[in-house]
Scaffold this active site. Structure first.
Site, PDB file in Angstrom:
ATOM      1  N   LYS A 118     -28.833   0.972  21.162  1.00  0.00           N
ATOM      2  CA  LYS A 118     -29.346   1.747  20.029  1.00  0.00           C
ATOM      3  C   LYS A 118     -30.085   0.790  19.105  1.00  0.00           C
ATOM      4  CE  LYS A 118     -29.297   5.971  18.318  1.00  0.00           C
ATOM      5  NZ  LYS A 118     -29.279   7.259  19.016  1.00  0.00           N
ATOM      6  N   ASP A 161     -34.886   9.139  17.775  1.00  0.00           N
ATOM      7  CA  ASP A 161     -33.609   9.541  17.160  1.00  0.00           C
ATOM      8  C   ASP A 161     -33.996  10.065  15.788  1.00  0.00           C
ATOM      9  OD1 ASP A 161     -30.586   9.558  17.321  1.00  0.00           O
ATOM     10  OD2 ASP A 161     -30.816   8.383  15.508  1.00  0.00           O
TER      11      ASP A 161
HETATM   12  P1  NDP Z   1     -34.502  14.648  13.080  1.00  0.00           P
HETATM   13  O1  NDP Z   1     -34.898  13.515  12.218  1.00  0.00           O
HETATM   14  O2  NDP Z   1     -35.524  15.378  13.864  1.00  0.00           O
HETATM   15  O3  NDP Z   1     -33.707  15.742  12.224  1.00  0.00           O
HETATM   16  C1  NDP Z   1     -32.601  15.418  11.480  1.00  0.00           C
HETATM   17  C2  NDP Z   1     -32.261  16.605  10.627  1.00  0.00           C
HETATM   18  O4  NDP Z   1     -31.059  16.338   9.928  1.00  0.00           O
HETATM   19  C3  NDP Z   1     -33.327  16.894   9.592  1.00  0.00           C
HETATM   20  O5  NDP Z   1     -33.422  18.278   9.405  1.00  0.00           O
HETATM   21  C4  NDP Z   1     -32.771  16.214   8.357  1.00  0.00           C
HETATM   22  O6  NDP Z   1     -33.218  16.790   7.136  1.00  0.00           O
HETATM   23  C5  NDP Z   1     -31.310  16.493   8.551  1.00  0.00           C
HETATM   24  N1  NDP Z   1     -30.482  15.564   7.810  1.00  0.00           N
HETATM   25  C6  NDP Z   1     -30.546  14.228   7.784  1.00  0.00           C
HETATM   26  N2  NDP Z   1     -29.635  13.745   6.961  1.00  0.00           N
HETATM   27  C7  NDP Z   1     -28.972  14.813   6.485  1.00  0.00           C
HETATM   28  C8  NDP Z   1     -27.938  14.994   5.586  1.00  0.00           C
HETATM   29  N3  NDP Z   1     -27.364  13.940   5.019  1.00  0.00           N
HETATM   30  N4  NDP Z   1     -27.521  16.256   5.300  1.00  0.00           N
HETATM   31  C9  NDP Z   1     -28.092  17.310   5.903  1.00  0.00           C
HETATM   32  N5  NDP Z   1     -29.093  17.205   6.760  1.00  0.00           N
HETATM   33  C10 NDP Z   1     -29.518  15.977   7.029  1.00  0.00           C
HETATM   34  O7  NDP Z   1     -33.357  14.058  14.033  1.00  0.00           O
HETATM   35  P2  NDP Z   1     -32.826  14.650  15.398  1.00  0.00           P
HETATM   36  O8  NDP Z   1     -32.811  16.123  15.347  1.00  0.00           O
HETATM   37  O9  NDP Z   1     -33.551  13.955  16.491  1.00  0.00           O
HETATM   38  O10 NDP Z   1     -31.341  14.070  15.424  1.00  0.00           O
HETATM   39  C11 NDP Z   1     -30.265  14.771  14.798  1.00  0.00           C
HETATM   40  C12 NDP Z   1     -28.958  14.206  15.293  1.00  0.00           C
HETATM   41  O11 NDP Z   1     -28.863  14.359  16.700  1.00  0.00           O
HETATM   42  C13 NDP Z   1     -28.720  12.727  15.022  1.00  0.00           C
HETATM   43  O12 NDP Z   1     -27.337  12.516  14.836  1.00  0.00           O
HETATM   44  C14 NDP Z   1     -29.139  12.072  16.324  1.00  0.00           C
HETATM   45  O13 NDP Z   1     -28.526  10.809  16.497  1.00  0.00           O
HETATM   46  C15 NDP Z   1     -28.601  13.106  17.308  1.00  0.00           C
HETATM   47  N6  NDP Z   1     -29.227  13.087  18.618  1.00  0.00           N
HETATM   48  C16 NDP Z   1     -30.556  13.256  18.768  1.00  0.00           C
HETATM   49  C17 NDP Z   1     -31.130  13.272  20.027  1.00  0.00           C
HETATM   50  C18 NDP Z   1     -32.573  13.550  20.240  1.00  0.00           C
HETATM   51  O14 NDP Z   1     -32.973  13.704  21.402  1.00  0.00           O
HETATM   52  N7  NDP Z   1     -33.398  13.655  19.210  1.00  0.00           N
HETATM   53  C19 NDP Z   1     -30.308  13.050  21.235  1.00  0.00           C
HETATM   54  C20 NDP Z   1     -28.886  12.998  20.965  1.00  0.00           C
HETATM   55  C21 NDP Z   1     -28.389  12.986  19.711  1.00  0.00           C
HETATM   56  P3  NDP Z   1     -34.751  16.621   6.644  1.00  0.00           P
HETATM   57  O15 NDP Z   1     -35.508  17.644   7.430  1.00  0.00           O
HETATM   58  O16 NDP Z   1     -34.671  16.917   5.192  1.00  0.00           O
HETATM   59  O17 NDP Z   1     -35.145  15.217   6.975  1.00  0.00           O
END
Ligand code: NDP
Length: 451
Positions: A126, A166
């Site tokens: 990571k 991520d």
């Molecule tokens: P993104 O950056 O696309 O989206 C993250 C989302 O979470 C956004 O909507 C963001 O809000 C929101 N967010 C971030 N911090 C907070 C918080 N403190 N409270 C509430 N909402 C929050 O990331 P991903 O969708 O790619 O990833 C999301 C999760 O999934 C992470 O934990 C990542 O490690 C995990 N993951 C992702 C994978 C992938 O393929 N992308 C694979 C496996 C796991 P805002 O829109 O305001 O920024």
């Protein structure tokens, strides 16, 4: 004291400043007890647990870049190459101001087990940077990505370490990083996954984590005698994982009632419209507040400044909860609300979004609980499929990739289910996923000697 407790204590002492890493190791170790006890002498002599919690390599570097005002900015970049026993390091790059070594060690540690579960030959790693992409111009993002890759490129490669997206790293950032890698190395290779379709990306990679989460959830429900069709869901986050989870849920006949972002959350009694969500979050890159302007029945609630939690979403009554935002956003109070409202299943789209206490509460109250390292493995599994396509120099159709993803998610569910049953913990998918992931990695480590 047992071998497992000894190593856990030493991790807590040595890494006291890395609470997320300690949390991840504790959760895994607690569930490995029966396997460790059955092999205690061998594992102790071979220091298997000590080796498992110590990354093979941790790289920390300076990332200087120039902002639009000509001001030099400096960030800290990281790559944690955790374990390569079963394949090249593989895992995403997180761009967020909260990024630090402990966070990436937690994510890398989880990734080792997750990648093992996919059945594909991928080790765990990571990386990321404490760079905050919010409010940056496109040019600034590009300059940052180029500077980040200017150091990272010497540590990665198609057969060494293959990073991906991520939180905070989507297709745009991967594109800029890939361009810089190619320029520096003069090699066109599948060194990153999540690439654009015209330069080696895989169809269905964007959708994979969210879709995979629903394939897993559906299988888990079915194996427990429930039909997902007609159920309701709540989702936290509204990024890559959340959007495609909501889309796939809709295709399966599930209505999603709420989702969130950093600033607030929305409730839509008619079901969240994922197309509107996509436009707000992927195209306009703005706040969920915009959603209620086009969906008058929906309600937006702002969070208090600096609130990192998703409490509001978890007060909405629904059958399934899908935390897809970030770590530790379902605590014990949220778990109590969800159980009181009759939640049947919780499936993690994000990495470790549920605290250990909340997880135990769900399990004690008969809620099916799918841990992220199993239920969100669809993203990295499809990254593995992207690597295969890059090696073959071929592109598979959307349907072909999606169907492989579906089969992998079903097989991950059964691997976790079977391992839990084998050790007398039927229905404990946290234990099942950890044990199934662990056994494969440890067998490979033992076969490869002390390294
Ligand atoms: P993104 O950056 O696309 O989206 C993250 C989302 O979470 C956004 O909507 C963001 O809000 C929101 N967010 C971030 N911090 C907070 C918080 N403190 N409270 C509430 N909402 C929050 O990331 P991903 O969708 O790619 O990833 C999301 C999760 O999934 C992470 O934990 C990542 O490690 C995990 N993951 C992702 C994978 C992938 O393929 N992308 C694979 C496996 C796991 P805002 O829109 O305001 O920024």
């Amino acid at each position: 004291m047992s071998y497992l407790d000894e190593v856990l204590d030493s991790v807590k002492e040595k890494h006291a400043s890395q609470p997320l890493f300690i949390q991840a190791v504790t959760e895994v170790f607690e569930t490995l007890k029966p396997v460790i006890e059955a092999n205690e002498e061998l594992y102790r002599r071979e220091a298997i647990l000590e080796r498992l919690v110590e990354p093979e390599r941790q790289i920390i570097f300076r990332v200087p870049w120039v902002d639009d005002n000509g001001q030099v900015q400096v960030n800290t970049g990281y790559r944690v190459q955790f374990n390569s026993a079963i394949g090249p390091y593989k895992g995403g790059l997180r761009l967020d101001k909260s990024v630090n070594l402990g966070m990436l060690k937690f994510l890398g540690f989880e990734q080792v087990f997750k990648n093992s579960l996919t059945t594909l030959p991928m080790g765990g790693g990571k990386g990321g940077c404490d760079f905050n992409p919010k409010g940056k111009s496109d040019r600034e993002i590009m300059k940052f990505c180029q500077s980040f890759m200017t150091e990272l490129y010497r540590h990665i490669g198609a057969d060494t370490d293959v990073p991906a997206g991520d939180l905070g790293t989507g297709g745009r950032e991967i594109g800029y990083m890939f361009g810089q890698y190619k320029r520096l190395k003069n090699v066109y290779e599948g060194v990153l996954t999540g690439k654009g379709l015209s330069f080696g990306g895989s169809l269905a990679r964007t959708e994979a984590t969210g879709y995979g989460l629903l394939y897993f959830t559906k299988e888990m429900l079915e194996c427990n005698g429930k039909d997902i069709k007609g159920m309701t869901a709540t989702v936290s986050g509204s990024g890559n994982v959340a959007i495609y989870a909501i889309q796939k849920a809709e295709q399966m006949g599930v209505k999603t009632l709420a989702c969130s972002d950093r600033k607030g959350w929305i409730y839509d009694p008619d079901g969240i419209d994922y197309k509107i969500l996509k436009d707000i979050k992927e195209v306009k890159r703005t706040s969920l507040e915009e959603y209620v302007k086009v969906r008058p029945n929906a309600k937006y609630t702002a969070k208090a400044e600096g609130d990192n939690m998703d409490h509001g979403v978890w007060t909405v009554k629904a059958d399934i909860a899908l935390p897809c935002g970030r770590e530790n956003t379902i605590d014990i109070e949220d778990a109590k609300n969800l159980v009181a409202n009759g939640v049947i299943a919780v499936a993690e789209g994000a990495n470790m979004p549920t605290t250990i206490e909340a997880t135990k509460y769900f399990q004690a109250n008969g809620v099916m609980f799918a841990p992220g390292k199993a239920s969100n493995a669809g993203g990295v599994a499809t990254s593995g499929l992207e690597m295969s396509q890059n090696s073959e120099r071929l592109s598979w159709s959307f349907e072909e990739v999606d169907s492989k993803l579906h089969d992998i998610m079903v097989s991950i569910f059964h691997a976790a289910d079977d391992a839990a049953k084998k050790y007398g913990m039927e229905g404990n998918y946290v234990a099942g996923a950890n044990i199934a992931g662990f056994e494969k990695v440890v067998n490979a480590m033992l076969a490869q000697g002390v390294c």
